[in-house]
Scaffold this active site. Structure first.
Site, PDB file in Angstrom:
ATOM      1  NE  ARG A 160      43.309 -81.072   3.792  1.00 25.68           N
ATOM      2  CZ  ARG A 160      42.806 -79.905   4.189  1.00 25.68           C
ATOM      3  NH1 ARG A 160      42.452 -79.730   5.443  1.00 25.68           N
ATOM      4  NH2 ARG A 160      42.626 -78.912   3.347  1.00 25.68           N
ATOM      5  CG  HIS A 199      50.381 -57.280  -2.506  1.00 24.89           C
ATOM      6  ND1 HIS A 199      51.264 -58.166  -1.944  1.00 24.89           N
ATOM      7  CD2 HIS A 199      49.437 -58.048  -3.107  1.00 24.89           C
ATOM      8  CE1 HIS A 199      50.872 -59.408  -2.211  1.00 24.89           C
ATOM      9  NE2 HIS A 199      49.764 -59.353  -2.914  1.00 24.89           N
TER      10      HIS A 199
HETATM   11  C1  BG6 Z   1      47.674 -61.762  -4.434  1.00 17.71           C
HETATM   12  C2  BG6 Z   1      46.231 -61.464  -4.148  1.00 17.71           C
HETATM   13  O1  BG6 Z   1      48.435 -61.612  -3.271  1.00 17.71           O
HETATM   14  O2  BG6 Z   1      48.159 -60.882  -5.424  1.00 17.71           O
HETATM   15  C3  BG6 Z   1      45.416 -61.574  -5.419  1.00 17.71           C
HETATM   16  O3  BG6 Z   1      45.752 -62.386  -3.203  1.00 17.71           O
HETATM   17  C4  BG6 Z   1      46.011 -60.726  -6.520  1.00 17.71           C
HETATM   18  O4  BG6 Z   1      44.058 -61.198  -5.209  1.00 17.71           O
HETATM   19  C5  BG6 Z   1      47.498 -61.028  -6.667  1.00 17.71           C
HETATM   20  O5  BG6 Z   1      45.337 -61.019  -7.722  1.00 17.71           O
HETATM   21  C6  BG6 Z   1      48.131 -60.104  -7.673  1.00 17.71           C
HETATM   22  O6  BG6 Z   1      49.461 -60.466  -7.910  1.00 17.71           O
HETATM   23  P1  BG6 Z   1      50.164 -60.167  -9.327  1.00 17.71           P
HETATM   24  O7  BG6 Z   1      51.557 -60.634  -9.106  1.00 17.71           O
HETATM   25  O8  BG6 Z   1      49.402 -60.947 -10.356  1.00 17.71           O
HETATM   26  O9  BG6 Z   1      50.043 -58.678  -9.540  1.00 17.71           O
END
Ligand code: BG6
Length: 482
Positions: A50, A242
């Site tokens: 934007r 996750h």
């Molecule tokens: C993200 C979440 O999907 O995954 C975050 O929104 C989190 O809150 C992150 O910190 C963690 O990912 P990684 O790869 O750093 O373990």
């Protein structure tokens, strides 16, 4: 060995190119692919946003962010890539902007298009409609692939509506719903560990496994994401995606083939058999100030009276033959003492011990580490050398670091390459996202009903989380690194 380069160059459109995700993950991933020779040398990146910005200003900005990450000077791979980065200003709900996008793609781009929504989730609908209305979803002159970031919806109803909208304009085979945890090496390794060996699968069930723990502990707080997080909370942010994806990879039946359809069929099947055992016993927490970290409610963007949970722990059950009777304990939180994403399978104790021991032997554990120090460890009992029988706790360890010279690729590098190659195995299908929202619904209801318990920043979460396991005669596995 780098992967073969796709025969045709593609145009990679990043919606929200001036945002954090593009600078922190997407552009570094494209750069890494460029550097390893896996990106077609003529790939074009078209940033959409934007703000008023020139191509050069965008290149400069992304280059600075990359240099910070590389912790060194920008290399030839960047110079090559940056020459092919362009910018287009437009509003996500502005039909005219998509007409201009189509023109620009025609002028500077190639026939194959990838569209990536690195934007706030409320814009996804507009982007999908804007692209389709401008004819940019039609595949007559090349592929059109749509990558949708998480969160995909905020509950079952909104996820269903978004799926309906997306699938009215794009085919499912064009859609790539991101869950970057699936591309972490250890997550991918789960299938290999289970299905490319004969050692583990025969004991991978309630016959040998006592319980499973999945932990996602993060020492960091909001890092500028306060206003997003305050709307989402831990259950939407990481449990719905996750954590459940990891659980599905641990518990799914062996697919006949390792491809997008077969793997996702198995995950959906097992997720359908999953339920949150008793939302009443779920533990929800919110961090207070501690170890020189501010309280959650004092983080920028967070409402001062916020009841959003930053920690959750809950017990899940799987209602099928393989897993009936095995509890799955899941916990995740921000500002915790440890940085650890790991899956711990605890095996049953031996039915009979023929030795005179001061205490029963400890249960064997298989630990799958995703963050940090990716690897796999087996902890078991062995004889301490010397006379008589005394037990020692020993381990067999596999760590990527040390075994391989090249650090593991970042999850986004793997995912972007998969999109370019048209492989959706590590992406979530429409039905998968919906069943995950269904599983999590009781926990979301509990977060609406309960006030979160306080825990000090830098601790391992609310003390009540220990009771969730103690009640069953178990305890949380302590992550190796504090
Ligand atoms: C993200 C979440 O999907 O995954 C975050 O929104 C989190 O809150 C992150 O910190 C963690 O990912 P990684 O790869 O750093 O373990």
């Amino acid at each position: 060995m780098s992967d073969p380069i796709e025969p045709h160059p593609s145009s990679f459109v990043i919606f929200g190119v001036t945002g954090d995700l593009a600078a922190r993950k997407l552009v570094p991933a494209l750069h890494a692919l460029q550097r390893s020779g896996s990106l077609h040398p003529e790939t074009v990146v078209l940033g959409f946003g934007r703000s008023e910005l020139s191509d050069d200003a965008l290149r400069q900005r992304l280059g600075e962010a990359l240099a910070e990450q590389l912790d060194g000077p920008l290399d030839d791979a960047w110079h090559h890539l940056s020459e092919r980065i362009h910018y287009l200003r437009g509003g996500y709900d502005e039909p005219d902007a998509y007409a201009r996008l189509a023109e620009r793609l025609h002028d500077v781009g190639h026939g194959d298009h990838i569209y990536y929504t690195a934007t706030p989730p409320q814009t996804y609908g507009d982007i999908v409609s804007g692209l389709a209305d401008a004819g940019l979803a039609e595949e007559a002159e090349g592929y059109r692939r749509l990558v949708i970031e998480k969160p995909f919806g905020e509950d079952l109803d909104s996820a269903r509506s978004l799926n309906a909208l997306v699938l009215e304009r794009f085919k499912e085979t064009q859609v790539y719903r991101i869950d970057h945890y699936l591309a972490k090496e250890t997550a991918q390794n789960l299938a290999v560990l289970r299905f490319a060996n004969t050692l583990f699968e025969p004991i991978w069930s309630n016959r040998a496994i006592d319980h499973v723990q999945i932990t996602m502990a993060e020492p960091m707080g909001m890092e500028g994401r306060g206003s997003f997080y305050d709307e989402a909370g831990v259950v939407r942010d990481v449990f719905q995606n996750h954590m459940l994806q990891l659980l599905a990879l641990v518990t799914m039946e062996p697919p006949a083939r390792y491809d997008a359809d077969a793997v996702r069929d198995e995950k959906v099947k097992v997720l359908r058999a999953l339920s949150c055992a008793d939302p009443e016993t779920a533990v929800l927490g919110q961090y207070t100030a501690g170890r020189s970290a501010p309280a959650y409610v004092d983080e920028p963007g967070v409402a001062p009276e916020s009841r959003t949970p930053t920690y959750a722990a809950a017990r899940f059950e799987l209602h099928n033959w393989r897993w009936a009777g095995v509890p799955f304990y899941l916990r995740a939180g921000k500002r915790l003492e440890a940085k650890a994403s790991e899956i711990v399978l605890t095996f049953r104790r031996p039915p009979h011990v023929p030795f005179d021991l001061p205490a029963p032997p400890r249960a064997d554990r298989l630990i799958l580490r995703l963050v940090p120090d990716e690897g796999i460890s087996l902890r078991f009992n062995a004889k301490h050398p010397g006379q008589g029988i005394e037990l020692d706790r020993v381990g067999l360890d596999f760590a990527y670091q040390g075994k391989y010279q090249r650090p593991n690729p970042d999850a986004y590098e793997t995912l972007i390459q998969d999109v370019i190659e048209g492989d959706a195995t590590l992406f979530m299908r429409a039905d998968e996202v919906e069943v995950q929202w269904k599983v999590i619904a009781p926990l979301l209801a509990a977060t609406d009903a309960k006030r979160p318990l306080p825990y000090a920043a830098g601790s391992m979460g609310p003390v009540e989380a220990a009771e969730l396991l103690e009640r069953d005669g178990r305890h949380w596995y302590r992550p190796r690194r504090a």
